[in-house]
Design a protein around this motif. Structure first.
Motif, short mmCIF file in Angstrom:
data_model
loop_
_atom_site.label_atom_id
_atom_site.label_comp_id
_atom_site.label_asym_id
_atom_site.label_seq_id
_atom_site.Cartn_x
_atom_site.Cartn_y
_atom_site.Cartn_z
N ALA A 2 0.50 6.86 1.17
CA ALA A 2 1.81 7.46 0.93
C ALA A 2 2.95 6.49 1.18
O ALA A 2 4.01 6.60 0.59
N SER A 3 2.75 5.53 2.09
CA SER A 3 3.82 4.62 2.47
C SER A 3 3.49 3.20 2.04
O SER A 3 2.33 2.83 1.88
N HIS A 4 4.54 2.39 1.88
CA HIS A 4 4.32 0.98 1.58
C HIS A 4 3.86 0.22 2.82
O HIS A 4 3.41 -0.91 2.74
N MET A 5 3.99 0.80 3.99
CA MET A 5 3.60 0.15 5.24
C MET A 5 2.30 0.75 5.75
O MET A 5 2.27 1.89 6.20
N PRO A 6 1.18 0.01 5.66
CA PRO A 6 -0.11 0.57 6.08
C PRO A 6 -0.17 0.79 7.58
O PRO A 6 0.53 0.14 8.36
N ALA A 7 -1.05 1.70 7.99
CA ALA A 7 -1.15 2.05 9.41
C ALA A 7 -1.60 0.87 10.26
O ALA A 7 -1.25 0.77 11.42
N ASN A 8 -2.39 -0.05 9.68
CA ASN A 8 -2.95 -1.14 10.47
C ASN A 8 -2.16 -2.44 10.33
O ASN A 8 -2.69 -3.52 10.60
N TYR A 9 -0.91 -2.36 9.90
CA TYR A 9 -0.10 -3.56 9.75
C TYR A 9 0.16 -4.15 11.13
O TYR A 9 0.79 -3.52 11.97
N ALA A 10 -0.32 -5.36 11.40
CA ALA A 10 -0.27 -5.91 12.75
C ALA A 10 -0.21 -7.43 12.72
O ALA A 10 -0.23 -8.07 11.66
N GLU A 11 -0.16 -8.01 13.95
CA GLU A 11 0.02 -9.46 14.09
C GLU A 11 -1.12 -10.26 13.49
O GLU A 11 -0.95 -11.41 13.12
N GLY A 127 4.48 1.00 -24.89
CA GLY A 127 3.40 1.88 -25.29
C GLY A 127 2.07 1.17 -25.43
O GLY A 127 1.13 1.68 -26.05
N CYS A 128 1.97 -0.03 -24.84
CA CYS A 128 0.70 -0.76 -24.87
C CYS A 128 -0.14 -0.36 -23.65
O CYS A 128 0.37 0.20 -22.68
N THR A 129 -1.43 -0.67 -23.70
CA THR A 129 -2.33 -0.44 -22.57
C THR A 129 -2.47 -1.75 -21.81
O THR A 129 -2.78 -2.78 -22.40
N ILE A 130 -2.25 -1.71 -20.49
CA ILE A 130 -2.25 -2.93 -19.69
C ILE A 130 -3.34 -2.87 -18.63
O ILE A 130 -3.46 -1.88 -17.90
N VAL A 131 -4.10 -3.95 -18.54
CA VAL A 131 -5.06 -4.14 -17.45
C VAL A 131 -4.49 -5.26 -16.58
O VAL A 131 -4.34 -6.39 -17.04
N GLY A 132 -4.15 -4.93 -15.34
CA GLY A 132 -3.61 -5.92 -14.42
C GLY A 132 -4.70 -6.43 -13.50
O GLY A 132 -5.54 -5.65 -13.04
N ILE A 133 -4.70 -7.74 -13.23
CA ILE A 133 -5.68 -8.31 -12.32
C ILE A 133 -4.97 -9.06 -11.20
O ILE A 133 -3.97 -9.74 -11.41
N THR A 134 -5.48 -8.88 -9.98
CA THR A 134 -4.95 -9.56 -8.79
C THR A 134 -6.11 -9.84 -7.86
O THR A 134 -7.11 -9.10 -7.88
N ASP A 135 -6.00 -10.89 -7.05
CA ASP A 135 -7.09 -11.18 -6.11
C ASP A 135 -6.92 -10.44 -4.80
O ASP A 135 -7.74 -10.57 -3.89
N ASN A 136 -5.86 -9.61 -4.68
CA ASN A 136 -5.56 -8.92 -3.44
C ASN A 136 -5.98 -7.45 -3.52
O ASN A 136 -5.46 -6.69 -4.34
N ALA A 137 -6.90 -7.04 -2.65
CA ALA A 137 -7.43 -5.67 -2.68
C ALA A 137 -6.34 -4.63 -2.42
O ALA A 137 -6.35 -3.54 -3.02
N TRP A 138 -5.43 -4.96 -1.53
CA TRP A 138 -4.40 -3.99 -1.20
C TRP A 138 -3.44 -3.77 -2.37
O TRP A 138 -2.95 -2.67 -2.60
N HIS A 139 -3.18 -4.83 -3.14
CA HIS A 139 -2.36 -4.66 -4.34
C HIS A 139 -2.97 -3.62 -5.28
O HIS A 139 -2.26 -2.79 -5.85
N VAL A 140 -4.29 -3.68 -5.44
CA VAL A 140 -4.97 -2.73 -6.32
C VAL A 140 -4.82 -1.31 -5.76
O VAL A 140 -4.50 -0.37 -6.50
N GLU A 141 -5.04 -1.17 -4.46
CA GLU A 141 -4.96 0.17 -3.84
C GLU A 141 -3.54 0.73 -3.92
O GLU A 141 -3.34 1.87 -4.37
N ARG A 142 -2.57 -0.05 -3.50
CA ARG A 142 -1.19 0.42 -3.49
C ARG A 142 -0.68 0.62 -4.93
O ARG A 142 -0.04 1.62 -5.24
#
Length: 361
Positions: A2-11, A127-142
């Protein structure tokens, strides 16, 4: 999510990232300023071997800050008269889609999609269909969560993967584009060649990217230092140089149709006035939201905030990593601003290319 700041954001995210840039592995809580500013060729070569890991650790660290401070669009933009920074970004994404020759019904590859901000703008506009690729798992989730929220899951899909090993069949896309992302790949020609593989014959490929301009001179120490700041501040292991990119496009077998530095389209304010903390331009440009964004990067404001945080750290109210994170973000903004003012760096050098039609390669 729900938030842009994950619960486990830490040092630990900061520690993981700094470990790539220090000469003292036992200390990953503070910045190794000398190693950052004066990295040797050998150190840069070693980091380059871990380009995916470095970039992913960087975005694990900064994505919440980016989204909190700038929104869902993680790129610089030429500023449009009468528009705020955010509005200029959206306007530019629509212009970029035209330059990239994207059409309704196309299946398009977005390389380095982040959390999907530009992909959602372009898909909903074109109106095109887009497949986005990133190497970051959190980017995909968010990004997937935000795409569902905007009702665009029928047009935008985000997947995790490596630029150099795209998980797609040959000739499976009608077009491809990238916004400030291919600079993370170690070899421009190699990544362009892999992109060409997945495009259909005659398909367009357009990208705007971080680059050291032709004014950059490796022999000048100050030029090298600013380049190193940009690399550290943005998680890039080896910044590309415009002539190297141009040669890479041709070596990969693309037709180069046009190129330009989109930074020169910025008017009336220079594109870097935001990261430079230039409150004079912030006052002239529309929107209090922009003024507040820029004010936070104004050196007197930043210095005062830093002093307050250091007092809170001294009294045990905050971990010392808070100060280190502020220093890290200083390199993120000041590196690009200084490079932009010197004319040796641009975040938006544009190449418009095309895969040759069958029989013409």
């Amino acid at each position: 999510m729900a938030s842009h700041m994950p619960a486990n954001y830490a040092e630990d995210r900061l520690h993981r990232y700094l470990a790539h840039w220090t000469r003292d592995p036992s200390n990953v809580s503070t910045l190794d300023v000398d190693a950052i500013s004066w990295a040797t060729d050998k150190e840069r070569d070693e980091r380059e071997k871990k380009y995916c890991e470095v970039a992913s650790d960087y975005y694990d660290l900064v994505t919440p800050l980016y989204e909190q401070g700038w929104g869902q669009q993680f790129h610089y933009t030429p500023l449009t008269p009468g528009l705020s920074i955010g509005e200029s970004m959206t306007a530019y994404e629509k212009t970029f889609a035209e330059l990239a020759r994207l059409k309704k019904g196309m299946r398009v590859l977005d390389l380095g999609c982040g959390i999907g901000g530009p992909a959602r703008t372009i898909a909903s506009t074109v109106g095109c269909t887009i497949v986005g690729i990133t190497d970051n798992a959190w980017h995909v989730e968010r990004g997937t969560a935000l795409t569902k929220k905007t009702g665009l899951v029928h047009l935008v899909t985000l997947v995790q993967g490596d630029f150099l090993k795209l998980p797609f069949p040959d000739e499976s896309f009608d077009a491809a584009y990238s916004v400030e992302s291919l600079c993370y790949a170690p070899d421009p020609a190699e990544v362009y060649r892999e992109i060409k593989r997945v495009l259909k014959p005659g398909a367009p490929f357009t990208f705007h990217d971080f680059a050291m301009t032709e004014k950059f001179d490796e022999r000048i120490p100050e030029h090298r230092r600013v380049r190193n700041w940009v690399e550290f501040g943005n998680g890039i292991t080896k910044m590309p140089w415009v002539p190297q990119m141009r040669a890479g496009v041709k070596k990969a077998g693309f037709e180069l149709l046009s190129e330009q530095d989109m930074a020169f389209r910025s008017a009336p304010a220079p594109w870097y006035y935001g990261p430079a903390g230039d409150i004079w331009w912030a006052w002239k440009m529309p929107g209090w939201a922009d003024f507040w964004k820029v004010l936070k990067m104004w050196e007197p404001f930043r210095g005062t905030a830093h002093a307050v945080y250091r007092l809170m750290i001294l009294f045990g109210m905050l971990p010392r990593e808070v100060s280190t994170l502020m220093d890290t973000m200083w390199y993120c903004t000041k590196g690009v601003a200084v490079g932009g003012k010197m004319g040796i760096f641009t975040p938006m050098y544009l190449f418009v290319c095309r895969k040759p039609a069958k029989g013409k390669e």
